[in-house]
Scaffold this motif. Sequence first.
Motif, PDB file in Angstrom:
ATOM      1  N   PRO A   1       1.035  -1.343   0.006  1.00 45.11           N
ATOM      2  CA  PRO A   1      -0.019  -0.013   0.169  1.00 45.11           C
ATOM      3  C   PRO A   1       1.001   1.468  -0.148  1.00 45.11           C
ATOM      4  O   PRO A   1       2.245   1.043   0.448  1.00 45.11           O
TER       5      PRO A   1
ATOM      6  N   VAL B   1       5.912   4.278   0.856  1.00 42.17           N
ATOM      7  CA  VAL B   1       5.399   4.066   2.114  1.00 42.17           C
ATOM      8  C   VAL B   1       6.354   4.088   3.116  1.00 42.17           C
ATOM      9  O   VAL B   1       7.403   3.435   2.660  1.00 42.17           O
ATOM     10  N   MET B   2       6.071   4.534   4.185  1.00 37.31           N
ATOM     11  CA  MET B   2       6.977   4.416   5.485  1.00 37.31           C
ATOM     12  C   MET B   2       8.441   5.020   4.931  1.00 37.31           C
ATOM     13  O   MET B   2       9.450   4.580   5.421  1.00 37.31           O
TER      14      MET B   2
ATOM     15  N   ILE C   1      -3.720   7.005  -3.243  1.00 35.04           N
ATOM     16  CA  ILE C   1      -3.343   6.127  -2.357  1.00 35.04           C
ATOM     17  C   ILE C   1      -3.750   4.556  -2.537  1.00 35.04           C
ATOM     18  O   ILE C   1      -5.000   4.243  -2.861  1.00 35.04           O
TER      19      ILE C   1
ATOM     20  N   ASP D   1      -4.346   0.433  -1.996  1.00 35.48           N
ATOM     21  CA  ASP D   1      -4.086  -0.702  -1.323  1.00 35.48           C
ATOM     22  C   ASP D   1      -2.946  -1.641  -1.922  1.00 35.48           C
ATOM     23  O   ASP D   1      -2.756  -1.921  -3.069  1.00 35.48           O
TER      24      ASP D   1
ATOM     25  N   TYR E   1       4.876  -5.647   5.243  1.00 33.64           N
ATOM     26  CA  TYR E   1       4.265  -5.337   3.827  1.00 33.64           C
ATOM     27  C   TYR E   1       4.703  -6.425   2.926  1.00 33.64           C
ATOM     28  O   TYR E   1       3.812  -6.992   2.105  1.00 33.64           O
TER      29      TYR E   1
ATOM     30  N   VAL F   1       1.256  -9.302   0.162  1.00 39.62           N
ATOM     31  CA  VAL F   1       0.402  -9.265   1.437  1.00 39.62           C
ATOM     32  C   VAL F   1      -0.926  -9.479   1.170  1.00 39.62           C
ATOM     33  O   VAL F   1      -1.639  -8.953   0.249  1.00 39.62           O
TER      34      VAL F   1
ATOM     35  N   PRO G   1      -0.010   7.242   4.506  1.00 37.09           N
ATOM     36  CA  PRO G   1       1.177   6.329   4.057  1.00 37.09           C
ATOM     37  C   PRO G   1       2.276   6.519   5.115  1.00 37.09           C
ATOM     38  O   PRO G   1       3.291   5.828   5.294  1.00 37.09           O
ATOM     39  N   GLU G   2       1.964   7.682   6.114  1.00 39.49           N
ATOM     40  CA  GLU G   2       3.031   7.657   7.039  1.00 39.49           C
ATOM     41  C   GLU G   2       2.658   7.070   8.078  1.00 39.49           C
ATOM     42  O   GLU G   2       1.884   7.322   9.227  1.00 39.49           O
ATOM     43  N   ALA G   3       3.014   5.804   8.110  1.00 37.24           N
ATOM     44  CA  ALA G   3       2.498   4.757   9.256  1.00 37.24           C
ATOM     45  C   ALA G   3       3.564   3.609   9.180  1.00 37.24           C
ATOM     46  O   ALA G   3       3.938   2.888   8.399  1.00 37.24           O
ATOM     47  N   ASN G   4       4.447   3.810  10.358  1.00 42.57           N
ATOM     48  CA  ASN G   4       5.653   2.842  10.591  1.00 42.57           C
ATOM     49  C   ASN G   4       5.753   2.369  11.826  1.00 42.57           C
ATOM     50  O   ASN G   4       4.983   2.702  12.826  1.00 42.57           O
TER      51      ASN G   4
ATOM     52  N   LYS H   1      -2.857  -1.628   7.955  1.00 45.86           N
ATOM     53  CA  LYS H   1      -2.056  -1.164   6.663  1.00 45.86           C
ATOM     54  C   LYS H   1      -2.504   0.307   6.367  1.00 45.86           C
ATOM     55  O   LYS H   1      -3.609   0.673   6.720  1.00 45.86           O
ATOM     56  N   THR H   2      -1.512   1.030   5.644  1.00 42.05           N
ATOM     57  CA  THR H   2      -1.800   2.421   5.131  1.00 42.05           C
ATOM     58  C   THR H   2      -3.325   2.225   4.440  1.00 42.05           C
ATOM     59  O   THR H   2      -3.368   0.931   3.482  1.00 42.05           O
ATOM     60  N   ASN H   3      -4.088   2.883   4.330  1.00 45.71           N
ATOM     61  CA  ASN H   3      -5.425   3.032   3.547  1.00 45.71           C
ATOM     62  C   ASN H   3      -6.535   2.190   4.365  1.00 45.71           C
ATOM     63  O   ASN H   3      -7.627   2.211   3.869  1.00 45.71           O
TER      64      ASN H   3
END
Lengths: 83, 325
Positions: free
Chosen positions: A13, A45-46, A70, A72, B57, B105, B208-211, B289-291
């Motif tokens: 994603p 991402v990240m 964005i 998936d 991911y 994933v 998307p800023e997810a870590n 997850k993102t989204n």
Amino acid sequence: MPSTKSQVLSPIPGVFYRKPAPDKEVFIKEGDAVKSGDVIGLVEVMKNFYEIKAETDGVLESFLVNEEDILDAGQEIAVISVQ
Amino acid sequence: MIKVIQPGLQTTVQDHGRIGYYEVGMPPSGAMDKYSYTAANILVGNDENAAALEITYMGPVLEFHQDAVIALTGGEIPPKVNGQPVPMWETLAVKAGDQLSFDFVKQGARVYLAVAGGIDVPLIMDSRSTYTLCGIGGLDGRPLQAGDELKIGYEVKHQVKIGTRIQDELIPTFSKTNEIRVVVGLCSYRLTEESKERFFSIDWTVTPEANRVGYRFKGERLNFVEREQPFGAGSNPSNVVDLGYPIGSIQVPDGVEPIALLNDAVTGGGYATICTIISTDLNKMAQIKTNEKVRFVAVSIEEALQARKEYKDKVAQMKQQLQLS
């Protein structure tokens, strides 16, 4: 000769980009020829940029997502028609 | 030895965490989904604090240069050995020369790979966990890279029979819409009543800023009660006088996009923390997850403690089941 369609999927994603940098040209235009291994876009991402590569030779028929959409994980990004 | 052929998107060595240094500003790091991490170590008979790989991911491609007993748990990133699908949540044997790879994933976000003996990297402040922001722990303080070689350690406590499986009812399932339980506070008084109500009644989308540091959410703007900022607090209404941030605490800088602070986050600062994710639901958060969507649900401390008790019971059940098999 009939052509078959090959989907390009995003394994992760994130945010989709068609350009290597905001002030650069897109990696590839719709209708252009593409070779297996060519980068057709990036997914961020990240704070990582993951290169989306074509897995077959052919013509990039169309993109199914827009710049900065964005995505998936597993989402279809583009269709390549294989001659 | 395990050779890294491809590293995946972000694969790090993690154990239970660098516990006991929070007051000097050192976050714990460690496996983000402790339940899955613990299950993986139990399945290979390891010490419960043995270091494993946390895969995010996208899976790596790993080549085993010795026979090994492994287990894969967590989100569903379907694993394959030499191209053949292998089950997750099960004790597996791999041989020298075998290659482990993964499909895209399907569910969840993170997989744990435990190897009998653990991943042997140096202990830094009592932990093998990677803390990438400081560049310490794990393998040279960074995510894995192609060409890395991982040594297998000796932290095996007992032999587990190949093919041992975690019971289905103890295997979590993951969804694209999630309820995450929080305890309200410490600075929830700073939000207007209306914003507090909105915070708990809308679906927040993971950006998307997810870590490992934190997850940022998109939803709508939240408002703070107007006041004259006290001495020592920043000028933004979302600022308070500095405080220690609980792990899992949620702050809303400038009222825009809440951030949940997680394992690798800053330990304190000057943003109002409006609630804190309960410890058991941090495991769930780690698999989002993102989204994907999150709805926050307020619970009391008693309910949070009850959830923790149920979590501990589940882990005990897992261990008990394995001793019986």
